[in-house]
Design an enzyme around this catalytic site. Sequence first.
Site, PDB file in Angstrom:
ATOM      1  N   ASN A 210     105.395  27.871 -43.376  1.00 22.75           N
ATOM      2  CA  ASN A 210     105.236  27.166 -44.651  1.00 22.75           C
ATOM      3  C   ASN A 210     105.169  28.172 -45.783  1.00 22.75           C
ATOM      4  O   ASN A 210     105.199  29.384 -45.545  1.00 22.75           O
ATOM      5  CB  ASN A 210     104.024  26.236 -44.604  1.00 22.75           C
ATOM      6  CG  ASN A 210     102.739  27.001 -44.402  1.00 22.75           C
ATOM      7  OD1 ASN A 210     102.353  27.818 -45.219  1.00 22.75           O
ATOM      8  ND2 ASN A 210     102.076  26.750 -43.265  1.00 22.75           N
ATOM      9  N   ASP A 279     100.898  22.129 -38.920  1.00 23.37           N
ATOM     10  CA  ASP A 279     100.362  20.915 -38.292  1.00 23.37           C
ATOM     11  C   ASP A 279     101.058  20.591 -36.974  1.00 23.37           C
ATOM     12  O   ASP A 279     100.555  19.803 -36.186  1.00 23.37           O
ATOM     13  CB  ASP A 279     100.501  19.728 -39.247  1.00 23.37           C
ATOM     14  CG  ASP A 279      99.491  19.825 -40.384  1.00 23.37           C
ATOM     15  OD1 ASP A 279      98.356  20.268 -40.106  1.00 23.37           O
ATOM     16  OD2 ASP A 279      99.830  19.487 -41.525  1.00 23.37           O
ATOM     17  N   LYS A 289     117.372  31.964 -27.286  1.00 24.49           N
ATOM     18  CA  LYS A 289     117.803  31.527 -28.616  1.00 24.49           C
ATOM     19  C   LYS A 289     118.578  30.209 -28.479  1.00 24.49           C
ATOM     20  O   LYS A 289     119.484  30.109 -27.647  1.00 24.49           O
ATOM     21  CB  LYS A 289     118.682  32.597 -29.250  1.00 24.49           C
ATOM     22  CG  LYS A 289     119.015  32.285 -30.686  1.00 24.49           C
ATOM     23  CD  LYS A 289     119.903  33.345 -31.308  1.00 24.49           C
ATOM     24  CE  LYS A 289     120.396  32.843 -32.651  1.00 24.49           C
ATOM     25  NZ  LYS A 289     121.613  33.474 -33.079  1.00 24.49           N
ATOM     26  N   PHE A 323      90.257  23.379 -47.830  1.00 25.88           N
ATOM     27  CA  PHE A 323      91.227  23.231 -48.917  1.00 25.88           C
ATOM     28  C   PHE A 323      92.057  21.992 -48.623  1.00 25.88           C
ATOM     29  O   PHE A 323      92.224  21.622 -47.451  1.00 25.88           O
ATOM     30  CB  PHE A 323      92.150  24.453 -48.983  1.00 25.88           C
ATOM     31  CG  PHE A 323      91.633  25.543 -49.889  1.00 25.88           C
ATOM     32  CD1 PHE A 323      90.508  26.258 -49.550  1.00 25.88           C
ATOM     33  CD2 PHE A 323      92.285  25.837 -51.078  1.00 25.88           C
ATOM     34  CE1 PHE A 323      90.022  27.253 -50.377  1.00 25.88           C
ATOM     35  CE2 PHE A 323      91.818  26.836 -51.920  1.00 25.88           C
ATOM     36  CZ  PHE A 323      90.686  27.548 -51.574  1.00 25.88           C
ATOM     37  N   LYS A 337      89.727  13.702 -47.026  1.00 21.28           N
ATOM     38  CA  LYS A 337      89.636  14.849 -46.093  1.00 21.28           C
ATOM     39  C   LYS A 337      88.209  15.412 -46.043  1.00 21.28           C
ATOM     40  O   LYS A 337      87.743  15.844 -44.993  1.00 21.28           O
ATOM     41  CB  LYS A 337      90.591  15.966 -46.540  1.00 21.28           C
ATOM     42  CG  LYS A 337      92.012  15.762 -46.038  1.00 21.28           C
ATOM     43  CD  LYS A 337      92.943  16.882 -46.439  1.00 21.28           C
ATOM     44  CE  LYS A 337      94.380  16.394 -46.279  1.00 21.28           C
ATOM     45  NZ  LYS A 337      95.357  17.279 -46.881  1.00 21.28           N
ATOM     46  N   LYS A 341      86.788  15.421 -42.392  1.00 19.85           N
ATOM     47  CA  LYS A 341      86.580  16.717 -41.744  1.00 19.85           C
ATOM     48  C   LYS A 341      85.116  17.163 -41.805  1.00 19.85           C
ATOM     49  O   LYS A 341      84.790  18.278 -41.414  1.00 19.85           O
ATOM     50  CB  LYS A 341      87.499  17.762 -42.376  1.00 19.85           C
ATOM     51  CG  LYS A 341      88.990  17.453 -42.167  1.00 19.85           C
ATOM     52  CD  LYS A 341      89.899  18.616 -42.519  1.00 19.85           C
ATOM     53  CE  LYS A 341      91.361  18.213 -42.359  1.00 19.85           C
ATOM     54  NZ  LYS A 341      92.167  19.210 -41.653  1.00 19.85           N
TER      55      LYS A 341
HETATM   56  N1  CTP Z   1      93.432  22.851 -41.430  1.00 17.02           N
HETATM   57  C1  CTP Z   1      92.968  23.260 -40.205  1.00 17.02           C
HETATM   58  N2  CTP Z   1      93.707  23.100 -39.091  1.00 17.02           N
HETATM   59  C2  CTP Z   1      94.909  22.494 -39.135  1.00 17.02           C
HETATM   60  C3  CTP Z   1      95.390  22.033 -40.381  1.00 17.02           C
HETATM   61  C4  CTP Z   1      94.628  22.237 -41.506  1.00 17.02           C
HETATM   62  O1  CTP Z   1      91.865  23.807 -40.154  1.00 17.02           O
HETATM   63  N3  CTP Z   1      95.618  22.360 -38.035  1.00 17.02           N
HETATM   64  C5  CTP Z   1      92.586  23.027 -42.604  1.00 17.02           C
HETATM   65  C6  CTP Z   1      93.211  23.842 -43.723  1.00 17.02           C
HETATM   66  O2  CTP Z   1      92.899  25.226 -43.605  1.00 17.02           O
HETATM   67  C7  CTP Z   1      92.563  23.226 -44.960  1.00 17.02           C
HETATM   68  C8  CTP Z   1      92.306  21.786 -44.547  1.00 17.02           C
HETATM   69  O3  CTP Z   1      92.350  21.759 -43.134  1.00 17.02           O
HETATM   70  O4  CTP Z   1      91.322  23.810 -45.250  1.00 17.02           O
HETATM   71  C9  CTP Z   1      93.284  20.789 -45.067  1.00 17.02           C
HETATM   72  O5  CTP Z   1      94.588  21.224 -44.817  1.00 17.02           O
HETATM   73  P1  CTP Z   1      95.797  20.315 -45.272  1.00 17.02           P
HETATM   74  O6  CTP Z   1      97.069  20.957 -44.833  1.00 17.02           O
HETATM   75  O7  CTP Z   1      95.652  19.951 -46.728  1.00 17.02           O
HETATM   76  O8  CTP Z   1      95.498  18.975 -44.481  1.00 17.02           O
HETATM   77  P2  CTP Z   1      95.814  18.502 -43.037  1.00 17.02           P
HETATM   78  O9  CTP Z   1      94.532  18.393 -42.288  1.00 17.02           O
HETATM   79  O10 CTP Z   1      96.867  19.353 -42.423  1.00 17.02           O
HETATM   80  O11 CTP Z   1      96.349  17.045 -43.356  1.00 17.02           O
HETATM   81  P3  CTP Z   1      97.774  16.598 -43.961  1.00 17.02           P
HETATM   82  O12 CTP Z   1      98.732  17.697 -43.668  1.00 17.02           O
HETATM   83  O13 CTP Z   1      98.032  15.353 -43.223  1.00 17.02           O
HETATM   84  O14 CTP Z   1      97.550  16.388 -45.435  1.00 17.02           O
END
Ligand code: CTP
Length: 406
Positions: A210, A279, A289, A323, A337, A341
């Site tokens: 990303n 994610d 490959k 975040f 969130k 969380k």
């Molecule tokens: N985070 C995490 N583990 C993951 C994904 C995210 O600990 N596998 C944490 C990130 O470091 C951040 C928070 O969760 O502090 C939110 O991340 P974000 O990408 O905004 O949310 P997601 O939980 O991934 O939800 P979505 O992508 O559905 O918005």
Amino acid sequence: MKVALGVCGGIAAYKACEVVRSLQDAGIRVQVVMTAASQEFVRPLTFAALSGEKVITGLWHSGGVQPNLDSAIEHISLAQSIDALVVAPCTADTAAKFAHGQADDFLSTLYLATSAPVIIAPTMNVEMLKHPATQENLSVLRKRGVRIVEPGSGYLACGMVGAGRLADPEEIVAAVLATLGIVRDLAAETILITAGPTREPVDPVRFLGNRSSGKMGYAIAEAALRRGGKVILVSGPVALEPPERADVVHVETAEEMLRATLSRASEANVIIAAAAVADFRMRIGSSQKIKRNGPMSLDLEPTADILAELAEHRRPDQLLIGFAAETKDAIENGRAKLRKKRLDAIVVNDVSNPEIGFDSEQNEVTILTANEETAIPRAEKSKIAHRILDAVLKLKTRSGKAVPAH
Ligand code: CTP
């Protein structure tokens, strides 16, 4: 911020090395100015290596170069560019020069030329310190607003026991930081920060990633260190140099970040998850490959939610800050969130605006807690980092999770 550190000739000159290090740890640039006598005790090279700057060793010769217009007026340009002049150790001779306005070397000339605050840490033989001449000189300086870090008592290099020993480097540094208005309010905290993206391999040459640059997480690490915190930085692959005093764990995948974070979490009383964790990852990675044979789809599975795992295993005294990277309905999604969380706070980031967020130098965030919403207007990520840490401290005080400062 920048200070000039004058080093005078005394057996305690070596202790100035520690002063240089601690000031740098607090994010201060240090220009060392050595008197001729001090060079008999410590070589300028030592200070040059520690400070990363050329050391000024005299009025006419700077760092071994021949006199020229630059070095002749260096005391004026330095005098104007510093936020403080610190002299540690300060001998009876230099204190006398300062008191009487004598300007016959770089340090005494700098003293007259600067309007920055001056801090001195005297050290000398017990009788020299007691002498009315020295006491009068120190009293003149004190009246003039010079901050004196009083010498301690103990065994002196001359074999006598009494007052005259250089104050502890920590005490000298504390006086400098107080003068500069720098706070060390995180001295009691160990802060674990996750930063950057993760990479999930698709095959030996490709990965899912990303656009996170890691800049926000690294800025928080730097700010926390400057405020005296201990920092464990669990970092995904980024093109940034980690702050020197951070304890850095480099990881690549979400799984590695999960393991590294869980294994170090017990050391931390604050956890800030700034990483943009992938994610999804390949259900079954390809060891070869993948060839380009027309349309294809990837079979993905969700990665573990690191924050959820941390919340599961958290100690009661731990603060958990997340975040939220959002592209629409940022505040509502952030609040959801925060609850889901089980976080103490969440920093909501609108990543749809290219001027802020991913890879930019600036950011604009809203910090949400259970009962507060604080909008932080657009600013450099370093400034935003300090505001996030301010919010952490506020939460600590409110929740009674504060650890008393050492
Ligand atoms: N985070 C995490 N583990 C993951 C994904 C995210 O600990 N596998 C944490 C990130 O470091 C951040 C928070 O969760 O502090 C939110 O991340 P974000 O990408 O905004 O949310 P997601 O939980 O991934 O939800 P979505 O992508 O559905 O918005």
